[in-house]
Design an enzyme around this catalytic site. Structure first.
Site, mmCIF file in Angstrom:
data_model
loop_
_atom_site.group_PDB
_atom_site.id
_atom_site.type_symbol
_atom_site.label_atom_id
_atom_site.label_comp_id
_atom_site.label_asym_id
_atom_site.label_seq_id
_atom_site.Cartn_x
_atom_site.Cartn_y
_atom_site.Cartn_z
ATOM 1 N N HIS A 310 0.858 -1.185 0.000
ATOM 2 C CA HIS A 310 0.000 0.000 0.000
ATOM 3 C C HIS A 310 0.896 1.238 0.000
ATOM 4 O O HIS A 310 1.793 1.357 0.827
ATOM 5 C CB HIS A 310 -0.878 -0.027 1.248
ATOM 6 N N HIS A 353 -0.394 2.346 11.541
ATOM 7 C CA HIS A 353 0.804 3.164 11.533
ATOM 8 C C HIS A 353 0.800 4.207 12.649
ATOM 9 O O HIS A 353 -0.236 4.543 13.208
ATOM 10 C CB HIS A 353 0.992 3.866 10.180
ATOM 11 N N GLU A 359 -2.859 14.255 11.737
ATOM 12 C CA GLU A 359 -3.842 14.084 10.680
ATOM 13 C C GLU A 359 -5.252 14.407 11.179
ATOM 14 O O GLU A 359 -5.722 13.799 12.150
ATOM 15 C CB GLU A 359 -3.825 12.642 10.156
ATOM 16 N N TYR A 368 -15.508 5.369 4.027
ATOM 17 C CA TYR A 368 -14.051 5.287 3.918
ATOM 18 C C TYR A 368 -13.643 3.832 4.078
ATOM 19 O O TYR A 368 -14.144 3.121 4.962
ATOM 20 C CB TYR A 368 -13.404 6.166 4.983
ATOM 21 N N HIS A 383 -5.987 12.282 14.576
ATOM 22 C CA HIS A 383 -4.921 11.406 15.042
ATOM 23 C C HIS A 383 -3.650 12.246 15.080
ATOM 24 O O HIS A 383 -3.043 12.516 14.036
ATOM 25 C CB HIS A 383 -4.748 10.206 14.110
ATOM 26 N N HIS A 389 -2.917 4.310 14.865
ATOM 27 C CA HIS A 389 -4.242 4.199 14.267
ATOM 28 C C HIS A 389 -4.165 3.346 13.015
ATOM 29 O O HIS A 389 -3.094 2.901 12.613
ATOM 30 C CB HIS A 389 -4.837 5.577 13.969
#
Length: 452
Positions: A310, A353, A359, A368, A383, A389
């Site tokens: 990803h 991560h 963020e 989402y 976050h 998260h």
């Protein structure tokens, strides 16, 4: 004709010129734009020449932001400003709260009081930096049910003057509609911003917001630092991400109106008000680089993995505000637009991560792909730096067992304001009734699977 009908009629068939960062030019009346001299002894048609500078005079040419305006009256013609109520608007430095490492998530803003326009409907979630020092950013939300035209403000019994006009001396505004379209009447012309589009209003540019529906709701990133630019593409090459040509600047459209209008200026965190005896949206011609834009997020050219793993979310950056450290943004604006997922032997939702950046994520439409429920259009999550998260338990279980055939994500449109500093939540955000208590619970049940 109602105000909404009039706004819709005006918004139909708006003309634009394209190209982010270009030197645009436009005149609403032929011959209004002088040629050869910025400030001739006598400007054409009896207009006044005025320069609006969004950067220091001596900044490098590539970074310099300025526009020459040819207007019916110079901006200097106005009475004194006086302090007015800030409402729920707050500004850096955010010193009323202690920075909080906890993960936070909110539902959409509650319904506003009758007569709430864009300015009075601004509600500050948090931010960082110092507006007076031109560093950092703020996250605001808005929920409005009235245009910035005739009417009474919430808490004021008397009608306003003929509408209101707003400008922000502290920073540029990136407006992200989530529900209800907006007609933005700026000094340089008209922009129409619908959900799925964003509008960028440069520092100091005056504008009025008129609703195209009964209500409007969305998000605002106030950028105190260097103006947003398109990110460098590096190894990606010459193409990809957001194209400059898809950013649309307005053509000149002016108001020649001598009725009183309230002009609200945000200056060093506070709102100041003055009643002008004319509309300040009276620019007949202009040219320059200090320009409003509208951009359709669905035009974003997504770059992603076509083999495995990803990609980092930085690959989805639409705009960035550079800092004094190369590659470290004061604030990035990131969009998760419709895209194909084709990675082989890859966990396709965003990975777990912890990140040096902070963020704030919002949702414009749909769902989402990293959250099963609770993250809804109009809501948002925070976050902060190094807070762990990622996908919730339900999403993890589903994605771990999914058949890895090509998958098109097209039922959601999410975005992120990402910043180098912690976002300090305001007391009103930390105590809000629409704050989701127990957000941490979405990760419960991610139990031990280790089998040595």
């Amino acid at each position: 004709m109602s105000g909404i009908e009039q706004a819709r009629k005006t918004a139909e068939g708006l003309a634009y010129s394209s190209g982010f960062g270009n030197e645009h030019s436009s005149e609403a009346v032929p011959g209004a734009l002088p040629h050869g001299r910025n400030s001739p002894q006598r400007a054409p048609l009896g207009l006044y020449a005025e320069q609006l500078s969004g950067s220091a005079f001596t900044e490098p040419r590539a970074d310099n932001r300025r526009s020459w305006l040819y207007r019916i009256r110079p901006s200097a013609v106005h009475p004194a400003f006086t302090r007015t109520d800030n409402g729920d608007l707050r500004t850096a430095p955010f010193t009323e709260s202690v920075p909080d490492p906890n993960r936070l998530r909110w539902n959409p803003l509650p319904d506003p009081a009758p007569g709430t326009d864009f300015v009075s409907g601004l509600w500050t979630l948090g931010g960082n930096g110092d507006a007076a020092q031109r560093t950092g950013m703020a996250v605001h939300l808005y929920h409005a049910n009235s245009s910035m035209t005739d009417g009474a403000s919430p808490g004021r019994a008397e009608p306003r003057a003929r509408g209101r006009v707003f400008s922000d001396s502290d920073g540029e505004l990136l407006i992200v509609p989530e529900h209800g379209g907006l007609l933005l009447r700026t000094e340089l012309g008209l922009l129409r911003a619908e959900p799925g589009q964003v509008a960028l209003i440069p520092r100091g540019v005056r504008f009025r917001v008129e609703l195209l529906e009964e209500t409007a709701r969305g998000y605002v990133c106030e950028n105190y630092g260097r103006p947003f630019v398109l990110p460098d593409l590096g190894p990606i090459g010459a193409n990809g991400l957001a194209h400059a040509r898809d950013f649309l600047a307005p053509v000149a459209a002016y108001e020649d109106d001598d009725r009183p209008v309230e002009v609200v200026n945000k200056f060093c965190g506070n709102l100041w008000s003055a009643t002008y005896d004319h509309s300040p949206l009276d620019v007949v011609a202009w040219y320059g680089t200090h320009t409003p834009y509208v951009y359709d997020l669905r035009r974003f050219n997504v770059i992603g993995s076509i083999s495995y793993d990803h990609p980092d979310p930085s690959i989805f950056t639409v705009l960035t505000s550079p800092s004094d450290t190369p590659g470290l943004a004061g604030v990035d604006f990131v969009v998760f637009a419709p895209r194909w997922l084709v990675g082989e032997d890859t966990f396709r939702p965003p990975y777990f991560h912890r990140n040096v950046m902070s963020e704030y994520m919002g949702l414009i439409d749909g769902a989402y792909d990293a959250k099963a429920d609770g993250f809804v259009p109009g809501g948002g999550s925070l976050h902060n730096m190094m807070s762990a998260h990622g996908p919730d338990r339900e999403t993890f279980d589903r994605a771990s067992a999914a058949e890895l055939k090509p998958q098109k994500i097209e039922d959601g449109l999410a975005f992120m304001f990402e910043t180098r500093w912690p976002i300090i939540a305001t007391p009103q955000a930390a105590r809000a009734g629409h704050l989701q208590r127990g957000y941490d619970d979405v990760w419960q049940g991610l139990s031990r699977n280790f089998r040595p």
